[in-house]
Design an enzyme around this catalytic site. Structure first.
Site, PDB file in Angstrom:
ATOM      1  N   LYS A  79       0.830  -1.208   0.000  1.00  0.00           N
ATOM      2  CA  LYS A  79       0.000   0.000   0.000  1.00  0.00           C
ATOM      3  C   LYS A  79       0.871   1.268   0.000  1.00  0.00           C
ATOM      4  O   LYS A  79       0.652   2.178  -0.798  1.00  0.00           O
ATOM      5  CB  LYS A  79      -0.950  -0.003   1.216  1.00  0.00           C
ATOM      6  CG  LYS A  79      -1.903  -1.189   1.203  1.00  0.00           C
ATOM      7  CD  LYS A  79      -2.865  -1.194   2.379  1.00  0.00           C
ATOM      8  CE  LYS A  79      -2.213  -1.444   3.713  1.00  0.00           C
ATOM      9  NZ  LYS A  79      -1.572  -2.763   3.844  1.00  0.00           N
ATOM     10  N   ASP A 124      -1.372   6.572   6.403  1.00  0.00           N
ATOM     11  CA  ASP A 124      -1.390   5.154   6.721  1.00  0.00           C
ATOM     12  C   ASP A 124      -2.330   4.949   7.917  1.00  0.00           C
ATOM     13  O   ASP A 124      -2.540   5.875   8.698  1.00  0.00           O
ATOM     14  CB  ASP A 124       0.048   4.726   7.088  1.00  0.00           C
ATOM     15  CG  ASP A 124       0.251   3.241   6.946  1.00  0.00           C
ATOM     16  OD1 ASP A 124      -0.673   2.541   6.473  1.00  0.00           O
ATOM     17  OD2 ASP A 124       1.344   2.760   7.301  1.00  0.00           O
ATOM     18  N   THR A 173      -5.699  -1.480   7.035  1.00  0.00           N
ATOM     19  CA  THR A 173      -5.781  -2.934   7.104  1.00  0.00           C
ATOM     20  C   THR A 173      -7.220  -3.333   7.426  1.00  0.00           C
ATOM     21  O   THR A 173      -7.558  -4.499   7.404  1.00  0.00           O
ATOM     22  CB  THR A 173      -4.862  -3.468   8.230  1.00  0.00           C
ATOM     23  OG1 THR A 173      -5.109  -2.688   9.396  1.00  0.00           O
ATOM     24  CG2 THR A 173      -3.398  -3.355   7.851  1.00  0.00           C
ATOM     25  N   ARG A 232       6.718  -8.084   1.897  1.00  0.00           N
ATOM     26  CA  ARG A 232       7.565  -7.629   3.014  1.00  0.00           C
ATOM     27  C   ARG A 232       8.197  -8.829   3.714  1.00  0.00           C
ATOM     28  O   ARG A 232       9.389  -8.834   4.014  1.00  0.00           O
ATOM     29  CB  ARG A 232       6.760  -6.811   4.023  1.00  0.00           C
ATOM     30  CG  ARG A 232       7.625  -6.423   5.230  1.00  0.00           C
ATOM     31  CD  ARG A 232       6.879  -5.579   6.230  1.00  0.00           C
ATOM     32  NE  ARG A 232       6.534  -4.297   5.642  1.00  0.00           N
ATOM     33  CZ  ARG A 232       5.463  -3.607   5.982  1.00  0.00           C
ATOM     34  NH1 ARG A 232       4.638  -4.075   6.883  1.00  0.00           N
ATOM     35  NH2 ARG A 232       5.217  -2.449   5.410  1.00  0.00           N
TER      36      ARG A 232
HETATM   37  P1  ADP Z   1       2.136  -1.867   3.218  1.00  0.00           P
HETATM   38  O1  ADP Z   1       2.150  -0.377   3.108  1.00  0.00           O
HETATM   39  O2  ADP Z   1       0.941  -2.498   2.560  1.00  0.00           O
HETATM   40  O3  ADP Z   1       2.333  -2.363   4.621  1.00  0.00           O
HETATM   41  P2  ADP Z   1       4.668  -1.677   1.792  1.00  0.00           P
HETATM   42  O4  ADP Z   1       4.314  -0.878   0.603  1.00  0.00           O
HETATM   43  O5  ADP Z   1       5.387  -0.983   2.903  1.00  0.00           O
HETATM   44  O6  ADP Z   1       3.376  -2.432   2.374  1.00  0.00           O
HETATM   45  O7  ADP Z   1       5.512  -2.941   1.271  1.00  0.00           O
HETATM   46  C1  ADP Z   1       6.488  -3.580   2.054  1.00  0.00           C
HETATM   47  C2  ADP Z   1       7.706  -3.882   1.209  1.00  0.00           C
HETATM   48  O8  ADP Z   1       7.383  -4.970   0.339  1.00  0.00           O
HETATM   49  C3  ADP Z   1       8.146  -2.748   0.285  1.00  0.00           C
HETATM   50  O9  ADP Z   1       9.124  -1.966   0.864  1.00  0.00           O
HETATM   51  C4  ADP Z   1       8.682  -3.444  -0.934  1.00  0.00           C
HETATM   52  O10 ADP Z   1      10.042  -3.734  -0.733  1.00  0.00           O
HETATM   53  C5  ADP Z   1       7.920  -4.747  -0.955  1.00  0.00           C
HETATM   54  N1  ADP Z   1       6.801  -4.753  -1.918  1.00  0.00           N
HETATM   55  C6  ADP Z   1       5.492  -4.586  -1.627  1.00  0.00           C
HETATM   56  N2  ADP Z   1       4.723  -4.749  -2.707  1.00  0.00           N
HETATM   57  C7  ADP Z   1       5.574  -5.025  -3.737  1.00  0.00           C
HETATM   58  C8  ADP Z   1       5.362  -5.317  -5.118  1.00  0.00           C
HETATM   59  N3  ADP Z   1       4.143  -5.396  -5.654  1.00  0.00           N
HETATM   60  N4  ADP Z   1       6.458  -5.532  -5.888  1.00  0.00           N
HETATM   61  C9  ADP Z   1       7.697  -5.498  -5.339  1.00  0.00           C
HETATM   62  N5  ADP Z   1       7.942  -5.260  -4.026  1.00  0.00           N
HETATM   63  C10 ADP Z   1       6.900  -5.016  -3.224  1.00  0.00           C
END
Ligand code: ADP
Length: 353
Positions: A79, A124, A173, A232
């Site tokens: 996200k 967030d 979430t 992640r």
């Molecule tokens: P959220 O905000 O949903 O908790 P993040 O955007 O912080 O998730 O994603 C966590 C990590 O996972 C990112 O820093 C990145 O390294 C990796 N990541 C997430 N989605 C992707 C994707 N579609 N392709 C490549 N890497 C991704």
């Protein structure tokens, strides 16, 4: 404000958890390089990416900011990355904060009045905004203006501030916890789902390349399988296996190094860790497999109900180890088979890892 965000994301030393929602120090440093910055680097979520491309293209053609967008889904699925990508693709700046960090209306007014035309404001955990702050956001989202009340009582006066046109991107979430008025002000809504093994393989290959880690193909697939559908977690497991390979082996990530490293971290063949297995064990031992409420499980485990609802439960539901019933959560036969409750404990352990 920035301090608040950083504080929230850094976990105390020694409390790292492989499936943690929060970023660790290591993540904060390394994610800078691993986080995809362009839409073409964002792996998977095909339908979402296609729709996003259209929204971006349309906004660019109209020379307008993109519509306010709500991104929902379990932690670690991309996200925050998408919010950064949207800003990058629109050629604008992003300001990032979170629901718990903007507790007072004044915090929000400061952030909003500093936005430039077309900027992205990323919030967030938007479901955790306080009620007062939320009310300030409505006119800002709708008409790009805010009403600021100065003084109190008989002297109270309302001033209207015009804001630059911006795009609010909210991440949550728990889309279900958003109030109806807030939800209705988003023009675009996307849900992120757990990733398929094939997509996780691509993500791990990309990260290994960036971090310059040699990995065998079968090891890449094994790490993907144990990443509980989350990029992640995939990146985090890759780094733990790299440590093992560098200290105990010759540096190359092989299948053997992967299996040993993940076993040493308690990550089993399904990607479950100690907390997941504890939840299942408690449900079995203390509640006869359910149905049981999350609060009761959390209280028995001395964990936060939010941790179980946000991190543990969605994946156990996804792999069919849990099911939701009107009277609470229930363990399924697959969970019993995996845990081997009815078998010899040593044998069950052997099969699990
Ligand atoms: P959220 O905000 O949903 O908790 P993040 O955007 O912080 O998730 O994603 C966590 C990590 O996972 C990112 O820093 C990145 O390294 C990796 N990541 C997430 N989605 C992707 C994707 N579609 N392709 C490549 N890497 C991704």
């Amino acid at each position: 404000m920035k301090k608040d965000i950083e504080k929230k994301k850094v976990m105390p030393a020694g409390r790292e958890k492989l499936i943690a929602t929060q970023e660790t120090d290591e993540d904060l440093i390394l994610n800078i390089s691993l986080r995809p910055s362009k839409l073409t680097d964002f792996v998977g979520q095909k339908e979402l990416v296609e729709n996003l491309k259209v929204s971006l293209e349309a906004a660019k053609k109209r020379r307008e900011p993109m519509e306010h967008t709500l991104l929902s889904g379990p932690p670690g699925l991309g996200k925050t990355s998408l919010a950064h990508i949207i800003a990058h693709e629109m050629g604008t700046k992003i300001t990032a904060t979170s629901g718990p960090a903007v507790q007072r209306a004044g915090d929000l007014v400061g952030v909003l009045t500093n936005l430039e035309e077309g900027d992205v404001l990323f919030i967030d955990e938007i479901h955790r905004l306080s009620k007062t702050v939320e009310e300030y956001i409505y006119p800002a989202m709708e008409n790009f203006e805010i009403d600021v009340i100065m003084d109190k009582g008989a002297y109270a006066r309302t001033y209207k501030f015009n804001l630059k046109r911006f795009t609010l991107i909210g991440a949550t979430t728990r889309a279900g916890l958003l109030t109806a008025p807030l939800r209705s002000r988003f023009g675009i809504f996307h849900h992120l789902d757990f990733y398929e093994i094939g997509d996780l393989v691509k993500i791990i290959m990309r990260s290994a390349k960036i971090l310059n880690i040699p990995v065998d193909d079968d090891a890449t697939v094994e790490i993907s399988r144990r990443s509980r559908g989350s990029p992640r977690v995939a990146n985090r497991l890759l780094r733990r296996v790299r440590d093992w390979a560098q200290v105990k082996k010759d540096g190359k990530i092989t299948m053997e190094a992967t299996e040993e490293a993940l076993k040493s971290h308690g990550i089993d063949k399904m990607g479950l860790d100690n907390v997941d297995r504890k939840v299942i064990s408690v449900m079995h031992e203390s509640f006869a497999g359910g149905p049981v409420g999350i609060e009761s499980i959390a209280a028995t485990l001395n964990e936060e109900p939010d941790t179980i609802v946000d991190i543990v439960e969605p994946f156990l539901l996804k792999i069919g180890f849990l099911k939701r019933t009107p009277r609470g959560r229930e363990l399924t036969k697959s969970a019993y088979d995996h845990m081997g409750f009815s078998r010899n404990a040593k044998e069950a352990q052997k099969e699990m890892f």
